[in-house]
Scaffold this active site. Structure first.
Site, mmCIF file in Angstrom:
data_model
loop_
_atom_site.group_PDB
_atom_site.id
_atom_site.type_symbol
_atom_site.label_atom_id
_atom_site.label_comp_id
_atom_site.label_asym_id
_atom_site.label_seq_id
_atom_site.Cartn_x
_atom_site.Cartn_y
_atom_site.Cartn_z
ATOM 1 N N ASP A 136 37.823 -56.403 -44.927
ATOM 2 C CA ASP A 136 37.071 -55.352 -44.061
ATOM 3 C C ASP A 136 37.891 -54.047 -44.246
ATOM 4 O O ASP A 136 39.021 -53.843 -44.340
ATOM 5 C CB ASP A 136 37.052 -55.798 -42.826
ATOM 6 C CG ASP A 136 36.118 -56.963 -42.487
ATOM 7 O OD1 ASP A 136 35.198 -57.266 -43.132
ATOM 8 O OD2 ASP A 136 36.395 -57.707 -41.368
ATOM 9 N N ASP A 152 28.714 -57.236 -44.862
ATOM 10 C CA ASP A 152 28.378 -56.858 -43.537
ATOM 11 C C ASP A 152 26.953 -56.118 -43.499
ATOM 12 O O ASP A 152 26.051 -56.389 -42.691
ATOM 13 C CB ASP A 152 29.307 -56.514 -42.535
ATOM 14 C CG ASP A 152 30.419 -57.581 -42.554
ATOM 15 O OD1 ASP A 152 30.142 -58.910 -42.752
ATOM 16 O OD2 ASP A 152 31.556 -57.223 -42.284
#
Length: 218
Positions: A136, A152
């Site tokens: 991330d 995402d």
């Protein structure tokens, strides 16, 4: 002159199945490639944990390794998310064969690409196969208190489109479900015959019309 028949509202619409499958495949491949490429750039250029401001506090880059789900929940159950992602992938591919709607093709393409992006991390990144940590790096603290990635974004976008298409009643095959409320409003109104007594200006058949005498104002 022949009478025209009304077309039903739920006739198949949208692209044929082959075109819809192409859209799903292209979107999924593009999302997966973009997700993995950006993660490669982050891993190779950013130190883990360091923040880089792109647009002040609106957009920051911060490299973190997520062993769990969103917000790093259930960090000790990475293998469960790997299995779930694999099952979701199989389900998406199975349902993709029924798609005729361009909107649903976009939904399934983005969802498939996003799921594959994070599944690739869990399968092939450290520490081991099936237990890999998801990369991330996108941070927008003013909008959501979490760090996420391109996969995402694709998944969340597909969920938004899913809700929109469901509300509009668009089916996988391109047909539209008409609610009973709208169906009733589309029905033609049927006039009732009030009978001859209600119409004083137009006498019934066979009756002599009443002639009013001409009056002069002179």
């Amino acid at each position: 002159m022949p009478e025209e028949t009304a077309q039903p509202k739920n006739t198949p619409a949208g692209p044929p199945r082959i075109r819809a499958l192409v859209v799903v495949a292209v979107l999924a491949a593009t999302a997966l490639a973009l997700d993995q490429f950006t993660k490669y750039l982050v891993v190779s250029t950013l130190p883990e944990g360091e923040q880089v401001k792109v647009l002040g506090d609106l957009l920051l880059l911060q490299f973190v390794k997520n062993p769990g789900a969103a917000f790093s929940l259930a960090a000790g159950s990475t293998w469960i998310f790997s299995i779930l992602a694999a099952v979701v992938t199989v389900v998406i591919i199975a349902f993709a064969r029924r798609i005729r709607s361009m909107g649903w093709a976009v939904v399934f393409g983005l969802l498939l690409g996003g799921v594959l992006g994070n599944l690739t991390d869990r399968l092939f990144r450290e520490p081991s196969f099936g237990l890999g940590h998801v990369i991330d790096f996108i941070s927008t603290p003013w909008m959501i208190p979490a760090i996420y990635n391109i996969a995402d974004i694709c998944i969340v976008t597909s969920m938004g489109l899913f809700i929109l298409l469901t509300i509009r009643g668009v089916n996988l095959d391109g047909t539209r479900t008409v609610s009973s409320k709208h169906a009733n409003t589309d029905a033609p109104a049927v006039a009732t015959d009030p009978g001859p007594a209600a119409d004083t200006d137009h006498p019934a058949d066979g009756a002599e019309p009443r002639v009013e005498p001409h009056r002069s104002d002179a």
